[in-house]
Design a protein around this motif. Structure first.
Motif, mmCIF file in Angstrom:
data_model
loop_
_atom_site.group_PDB
_atom_site.id
_atom_site.type_symbol
_atom_site.label_atom_id
_atom_site.label_comp_id
_atom_site.label_asym_id
_atom_site.label_seq_id
_atom_site.Cartn_x
_atom_site.Cartn_y
_atom_site.Cartn_z
ATOM 1 N N THR A 212 -12.943 -5.162 22.504
ATOM 2 C CA THR A 212 -13.323 -6.077 21.426
ATOM 3 C C THR A 212 -12.332 -7.230 21.320
ATOM 4 O O THR A 212 -12.716 -8.396 21.153
ATOM 5 N N HIS A 213 -11.039 -6.931 21.426
ATOM 6 C CA HIS A 213 -10.025 -7.987 21.381
ATOM 7 C C HIS A 213 -10.196 -8.947 22.562
ATOM 8 O O HIS A 213 -10.070 -10.170 22.412
ATOM 9 N N GLN A 214 -10.497 -8.406 23.735
ATOM 10 C CA GLN A 214 -10.682 -9.253 24.909
ATOM 11 C C GLN A 214 -11.927 -10.121 24.757
ATOM 12 O O GLN A 214 -11.955 -11.270 25.212
ATOM 13 N N THR A 215 -12.944 -9.576 24.121
ATOM 14 C CA THR A 215 -14.181 -10.334 23.924
ATOM 15 C C THR A 215 -13.930 -11.614 23.144
ATOM 16 O O THR A 215 -14.504 -12.664 23.448
ATOM 17 N N ALA A 216 -13.057 -11.534 22.144
ATOM 18 C CA ALA A 216 -12.765 -12.714 21.331
ATOM 19 C C ALA A 216 -12.170 -13.828 22.186
ATOM 20 O O ALA A 216 -12.531 -15.011 22.032
ATOM 21 N N PHE A 217 -11.280 -13.480 23.102
ATOM 22 C CA PHE A 217 -10.678 -14.500 23.960
ATOM 23 C C PHE A 217 -11.694 -15.026 24.968
ATOM 24 O O PHE A 217 -11.705 -16.213 25.295
ATOM 25 N N THR A 218 -12.559 -14.143 25.473
ATOM 26 C CA THR A 218 -13.583 -14.581 26.415
ATOM 27 C C THR A 218 -14.545 -15.556 25.749
ATOM 28 O O THR A 218 -14.936 -16.569 26.338
ATOM 29 N N GLN A 219 -14.921 -15.266 24.501
ATOM 30 C CA GLN A 219 -15.794 -16.187 23.771
ATOM 31 C C GLN A 219 -15.084 -17.502 23.498
ATOM 32 O O GLN A 219 -15.716 -18.570 23.467
ATOM 33 N N HIS A 220 -13.761 -17.447 23.336
ATOM 34 C CA HIS A 220 -12.983 -18.681 23.151
ATOM 35 C C HIS A 220 -13.129 -19.600 24.368
ATOM 36 O O HIS A 220 -13.191 -20.825 24.230
ATOM 37 N N LEU A 221 -13.202 -19.021 25.569
ATOM 38 C CA LEU A 221 -13.411 -19.828 26.772
ATOM 39 C C LEU A 221 -14.730 -20.590 26.683
ATOM 40 O O LEU A 221 -14.804 -21.782 27.017
ATOM 41 N N ALA A 222 -15.774 -19.894 26.254
ATOM 42 C CA ALA A 222 -17.086 -20.542 26.128
ATOM 43 C C ALA A 222 -17.034 -21.653 25.080
ATOM 44 O O ALA A 222 -17.567 -22.756 25.303
ATOM 45 N N ASP A 223 -16.406 -21.379 23.941
ATOM 46 C CA ASP A 223 -16.307 -22.394 22.890
ATOM 47 C C ASP A 223 -15.519 -23.610 23.375
ATOM 48 O O ASP A 223 -15.874 -24.757 23.051
ATOM 49 N N SER A 224 -14.449 -23.374 24.136
ATOM 50 C CA SER A 224 -13.640 -24.488 24.658
ATOM 51 C C SER A 224 -14.452 -25.343 25.619
ATOM 52 O O SER A 224 -14.348 -26.578 25.598
ATOM 53 N N ALA A 225 -15.252 -24.694 26.466
ATOM 54 C CA ALA A 225 -16.075 -25.451 27.409
ATOM 55 C C ALA A 225 -17.114 -26.297 26.667
ATOM 56 O O ALA A 225 -17.345 -27.470 27.011
ATOM 57 N N LEU A 226 -17.726 -25.728 25.643
ATOM 58 C CA LEU A 226 -18.705 -26.495 24.864
ATOM 59 C C LEU A 226 -18.030 -27.648 24.123
ATOM 60 O O LEU A 226 -18.633 -28.722 23.953
ATOM 61 N N HIS A 227 -16.784 -27.449 23.694
ATOM 62 C CA HIS A 227 -16.048 -28.543 23.059
ATOM 63 C C HIS A 227 -15.813 -29.675 24.055
ATOM 64 O O HIS A 227 -15.840 -30.864 23.674
ATOM 65 N N ILE A 228 -15.594 -29.337 25.320
ATOM 66 C CA ILE A 228 -15.393 -30.375 26.336
ATOM 67 C C ILE A 228 -16.650 -31.230 26.481
ATOM 68 O O ILE A 228 -16.563 -32.436 26.745
ATOM 69 N N VAL A 229 -17.813 -30.618 26.314
ATOM 70 C CA VAL A 229 -19.055 -31.405 26.337
ATOM 71 C C VAL A 229 -19.007 -32.457 25.232
ATOM 72 O O VAL A 229 -19.383 -33.620 25.442
ATOM 73 N N ASP A 230 -18.527 -32.072 24.052
ATOM 74 C CA ASP A 230 -18.388 -33.047 22.958
ATOM 75 C C ASP A 230 -17.384 -34.138 23.310
ATOM 76 O O ASP A 230 -17.595 -35.318 22.978
ATOM 77 N N VAL A 231 -16.287 -33.750 23.972
ATOM 78 C CA VAL A 231 -15.290 -34.740 24.381
ATOM 79 C C VAL A 231 -15.899 -35.708 25.399
ATOM 80 O O VAL A 231 -15.641 -36.920 25.350
ATOM 81 N N LEU A 232 -16.699 -35.193 26.306
ATOM 82 C CA LEU A 232 -17.388 -36.063 27.271
ATOM 83 C C LEU A 232 -18.344 -37.019 26.553
ATOM 84 O O LEU A 232 -18.426 -38.209 26.893
ATOM 85 N N ASN A 233 -19.058 -36.502 25.571
ATOM 86 C CA ASN A 233 -20.014 -37.343 24.851
ATOM 87 C C ASN A 233 -19.324 -38.480 24.105
ATOM 88 O O ASN A 233 -19.942 -39.519 23.840
ATOM 89 N N ALA A 234 -18.054 -38.288 23.758
ATOM 90 C CA ALA A 234 -17.320 -39.325 23.029
ATOM 91 C C ALA A 234 -16.852 -40.460 23.938
ATOM 92 O O ALA A 234 -16.386 -41.494 23.448
ATOM 93 N N GLN A 235 -16.965 -40.270 25.258
ATOM 94 C CA GLN A 235 -16.539 -41.300 26.206
ATOM 95 C C GLN A 235 -17.678 -42.297 26.432
ATOM 96 O O GLN A 235 -18.834 -41.907 26.642
ATOM 97 N N ARG A 236 -17.347 -43.566 26.392
ATOM 98 C CA ARG A 236 -18.331 -44.592 26.732
ATOM 99 C C ARG A 236 -18.325 -44.757 28.247
ATOM 100 O O ARG A 236 -17.373 -45.280 28.822
ATOM 101 N N MET A 237 -19.383 -44.313 28.884
ATOM 102 C CA MET A 237 -19.394 -44.347 30.353
ATOM 103 C C MET A 237 -20.817 -44.261 30.874
ATOM 104 O O MET A 237 -21.732 -43.786 30.187
ATOM 105 N N TYR A 238 -20.970 -44.737 32.083
ATOM 106 C CA TYR A 238 -22.248 -44.640 32.791
ATOM 107 C C TYR A 238 -22.392 -43.228 33.345
ATOM 108 O O TYR A 238 -21.474 -42.700 33.977
ATOM 109 N N HIS A 239 -23.526 -42.607 33.103
ATOM 110 C CA HIS A 239 -23.753 -41.246 33.575
ATOM 111 C C HIS A 239 -24.258 -41.270 35.012
ATOM 112 O O HIS A 239 -25.441 -41.072 35.289
ATOM 113 N N SER A 240 -23.321 -41.495 35.904
ATOM 114 C CA SER A 240 -23.601 -41.512 37.335
ATOM 115 C C SER A 240 -23.897 -40.093 37.809
ATOM 116 O O SER A 240 -23.711 -39.122 37.071
ATOM 117 N N PRO A 241 -24.369 -39.932 39.053
ATOM 118 C CA PRO A 241 -24.569 -38.570 39.572
ATOM 119 C C PRO A 241 -23.315 -37.706 39.479
ATOM 120 O O PRO A 241 -23.397 -36.510 39.183
#
Length: 267
Positions: free
Chosen positions: A40-69
């Motif tokens: 159960t303790h390990q699960t919390a840290f594993t879920q933290h990885l998923a939350d961090s990755a989803l936060h990076i999507v938000d960080v990407l969305n905050a960048q003004r950039m052309y969505h190239s391939p």
């Protein structure tokens, strides 16, 4: 003003967290007194990885950039890391449920047979193996994605705000290996999880003295310390992506042996 390397720095931090997560997995003692609690303790840290990755999507969305391939590939890889971590957390929770159901005398599956304690541990262990497989390459993939992002932004004329420090080829290679979670230290001797790279303790100390890496206790068996990037290390490596790599050290060709003087041949 946007920080052009912010997504890459977050990805490098995510790589470190994947390494910490993977280091902890072998220490999970399913045969111990409270295996469900440890999972159960390990699960919390594993879920933290998923939350961090989803936060990076938000960080990407905050960048003004052309969505190239290439940028679309970055998004896809970040979301994939989130999915892998989420699946890993689900497997850990499944293992917890198996152990709890067996302890309370409930069938693991509806109308299924009751498992013995040994069978339950085996089922939980198989889920733990799946977790190891899902997250094993997380650090390496996060670093690769970070480099892809910065390289593409450079190609589009966007330079990082931070200038990377001047590093020797050996220091540069070591810094990247640290980011990928490949460097541990035992008895003050570095161990590199790569057949084509050698790093000396003096190189690690030189990076430490510049505030780019730091050591932490390592939870792997037979390993004393794990080397991780610092905040300056994340920023510096992200700023170095997309630039020409330092030239590999060259060695002077061995001089041809000189034949000892001898008597001139006579007819």
């Amino acid at each position: 003003m946007n920080n052009p390397t912010a997504p890459a720095e977050h990805l490098l931090l995510l790589a470190s967290d994947f390494t910490r997560h993977n280091d902890a997995l072998p220490r999970l003692q399913l045969a111990g007194p409270s295996p469900a609690t440890a999972l159960t303790h390990q699960t919390a840290f594993t879920q933290h990885l998923a939350d961090s990755a989803l936060h990076i999507v938000d960080v990407l969305n905050a960048q003004r950039m052309y969505h190239s391939p290439a940028i679309r590939t970055v998004y896809a890889r970040v979301r994939q890391l989130a999915h892998l971590a989420t699946d890993a957390a689900d497997h850990l929770l499944d293992a917890v449920d198996i152990l709890d159901d067996t302890r309370t005398g409930s069938p693991v599956h509806e109308a299924g047979p009751l498992l013995t304690s040994q069978q339950a541990l085996g089922e939980a262990g198989s889920r733990l193996t799946l977790v190891r497989d899902l997250t094993a390459l997380g650090a390496q993939d996060a670093v690769t994605t970070a480099e892809l992002f910065v390289t593409e932004r450079r190609r589009r004329g966007v330079d990082p705000l931070h200038q990377p420090p001047a590093l020797s080829p050996t220091q540069d290679a070591a810094l990247r290996a640290v980011a990928r979670g490949e460097v541990t230290i035992t008895d003050d001797k570095p161990f590199i999880r790569s057949d084509d790279l050698r790093v000396s303790i003096s190189t690690i100390r030189s990076l430490e003295s510049r505030g780019l890496v730091a050591r932490e206790p390592c939870r792997l068996w037979l390993q004393d310390e794990r080397v991780h990037l610092t905040t300056d290390g994340y920023r510096s490596l992200a700023a170095a992506f997309g630039r020409p790599r330092p030239p590999a050290p060259t060695t002077r060709p061995a001089s041809r042996p000189v034949a000892p003087p001898g008597h001139a041949a006579t007819r």
